[in-house]
Design an enzyme around this catalytic site. Structure first.
Site, PDB file in Angstrom:
ATOM      1  CB  ILE A 199      -3.610  -0.395  -2.250  1.00  0.00           C
ATOM      2  CG1 ILE A 199      -4.880   0.068  -2.937  1.00  0.00           C
ATOM      3  CG2 ILE A 199      -3.921  -1.160  -0.969  1.00  0.00           C
ATOM      4  CD1 ILE A 199      -5.770  -1.050  -3.401  1.00  0.00           C
ATOM      5  CB  CYS A 200       0.137   1.303   1.816  1.00  0.00           C
ATOM      6  SG  CYS A 200       1.554   0.804   2.807  1.00  0.00           S
ATOM      7  CG  LEU A 201      -3.021  -4.003   1.458  1.00  0.00           C
ATOM      8  CD1 LEU A 201      -3.788  -4.990   0.599  1.00  0.00           C
ATOM      9  CD2 LEU A 201      -3.533  -4.062   2.874  1.00  0.00           C
TER      10      LEU A 201
END
Length: 174
Positions: A115-117
């Site tokens: 996940i890219c946060l």
């Protein structure tokens, strides 16, 4: 059942009555992370939308939990997506680790579940990365691209993107 919250309450009650003959500090010591998590988990649960559910496989390990997201609108409506969260010992100086367990076609999530946060990064140029002032509630913001192929697909052909999302939901997210 003994949970971490009840253990913390019990330990707080014993602080004043502790003697040298009592159990060692190491058996009673609760980490800073766990003390923070008792409060933050309650806050997270109180602020979860009705489309989300949090599950603790072991109620004594608040640092390991799963979040199920079942969107009721948008591209992902009708899907059921599982996320695994692990909060490291160094929390809140370092961010939690979050992984999507459900295969999904999404610009911010790879097919492997990464996940890219920006706020999950320890350091970020734009200043939106993790900071000790952040809490678990801040993880509910998903506006940071990672899966370039999915992002370009969305920009190029929204209808075909929706069809691929629907296919993934039927195959992996029911």
């Amino acid at each position: 059942m003994l949970t971490l919250a009840s253990k913390l309450k019990r330990d707080d009650g014993l602080k004043g009555s502790r003697t040298s003959a009592s159990a060692s500090d190491s058996t009673r010591r609760v980490s800073v992370r766990d003390k923070l998590l008792v409060k933050e988990v309650a806050e997270l649960e109180a602020n979860l939308p009705c489309t989300c559910k949090v599950h603790f496989p072991d109620p004594n390990k608040l640092h390991c939990f799963q979040l199920t997201v079942s969107p009721d609108e948008g591209y992902y409506q009708g899907g059921k997506f599982q996320f695994e969260t692990e909060v490291p010992d160094a929390y809140n100086m370092v961010p939690p680790k979050v992984k999507c367990l459900t295969k999904i076609w999404h610009p911010n999530i790879t097919e492997a579940g990464e996940i890219c946060l920006s706020l999950l990064r320890e350091h970020s140029i734009d200043g939106t990365g993790w900071a000790p002032t952040r809490t678990l509630k801040d993880l509910l913001n998903f506006d940071d691209p990672l899966n370039i192929e999915a992002a370009e697909h969305h920009l190029r052909d929204k209808e075909d993107f929706r069809n691929k999302v629907d296919d993934y939901i039927k195959r992996y997210a029911r």
